[in-house]
Scaffold this active site. Structure first.
Site, short mmCIF file in Angstrom:
data_model
loop_
_atom_site.label_atom_id
_atom_site.label_comp_id
_atom_site.label_asym_id
_atom_site.label_seq_id
_atom_site.Cartn_x
_atom_site.Cartn_y
_atom_site.Cartn_z
N CYS A 36 0.81 -1.22 0.00
CA CYS A 36 0.00 0.00 0.00
C CYS A 36 0.85 1.27 0.00
O CYS A 36 0.45 2.28 -0.57
CB CYS A 36 -0.99 0.00 1.17
SG CYS A 36 -0.24 -0.17 2.80
N HIS A 139 -3.02 1.13 7.13
CA HIS A 139 -3.03 1.10 5.66
C HIS A 139 -2.71 2.50 5.14
O HIS A 139 -3.22 3.50 5.66
CB HIS A 139 -4.42 0.64 5.21
CG HIS A 139 -4.64 0.65 3.73
ND1 HIS A 139 -3.88 -0.12 2.86
CD2 HIS A 139 -5.56 1.32 2.96
CE1 HIS A 139 -4.33 0.08 1.62
NE2 HIS A 139 -5.33 0.95 1.66
#
Length: 202
Positions: A36, A139
């Site tokens: 990510c 994230h």
């Protein structure tokens, strides 16, 4: 309060005539493995070749414990889930800096015209195939302006999520920054960081 999917003005936007589909000129890199941070960086630069997994891994291996901003958040070697130290160092190779936003400040003082994009770190649900697990993990996502509107370019989304103009962006940022474990980085050119011209109150 935990970070949950942004709903803000979504219902209002869906009922308006404003475009919801992503224009073809938006580059939106999708999630692969635990990359990510890589996706967020490439989405900020709107360039699939801005960084590679190998580039980020080289940066990670080059960083020593003495240069780690947050050594307790080191990436596990090779897994791709890179921390803020790697992101900051990667941006510097392109002549950019990451300004860590103090959540106690009002996002209204951000000089948006001097900010190329935003990288946020927030809790996100874990999935096993089509199943969403009752677990969350940090994230990295990208938010930036393209074609006069701001978009959420989270690599887990099927397509870019339209946010709107400057006022809608500030609402989006405020909403997420109220959540637990949410952090915001302003991606700015080196000269902007040096003169602190990302601030509208200086």
């Amino acid at each position: 309060m935990s970070c949950v999917p942004w709903k803000g003005d979504k219902a209002k936007a869906e009922s308006s005539d404003l475009p919801q589909a992503a224009p073809p000129q938006i580059y939106h890199e999708k999630q692969r493995r635990e990359l990510c941070a890589l996706h967020a960086l490439n989405n900020v630069f709107q360039d699939s070749n801005a960084f590679t997994r190998e580039t980020l891994q080289e940066i990670f291996q080059r960083l020593s414990p003495n240069t780690m901003v947050t050594p307790h958040k080191k990436s596990m070697l090779g897994n791709g889930n890179y921390d803020v130290n790697v992101i900051m160092a990667a941006l510097q190779t392109k002549g950019y800096e990451a300004v860590w936003w103090d959540k106690r400040r009002d996002v209204g003082v951000i000089a948006l015209t001097n900010v190329m994009g935003f990288i946020m770190n927030l809790p996100s649900s874990l999935c096993w195939g089509p199943l969403k697990l009752p677990l969350k993990r940090q994230h990295w996502i990208c938010v930036r302006e393209v074609g006069g509107a701001y978009y959420n370019l989270d690599s887990k989304l099927k397509m870019p999520e339209w946010i709107g103009g400057e006022s809608e962006l500030r609402k989006f940022l405020k909403y997420h920054l109220r959540g637990k474990n949410c952090e915001l980085l302003l991606v700015v050119p080196e000269e902007v960081e040096a003169h602190q011209s990302w601030r509208a109150d200086v």
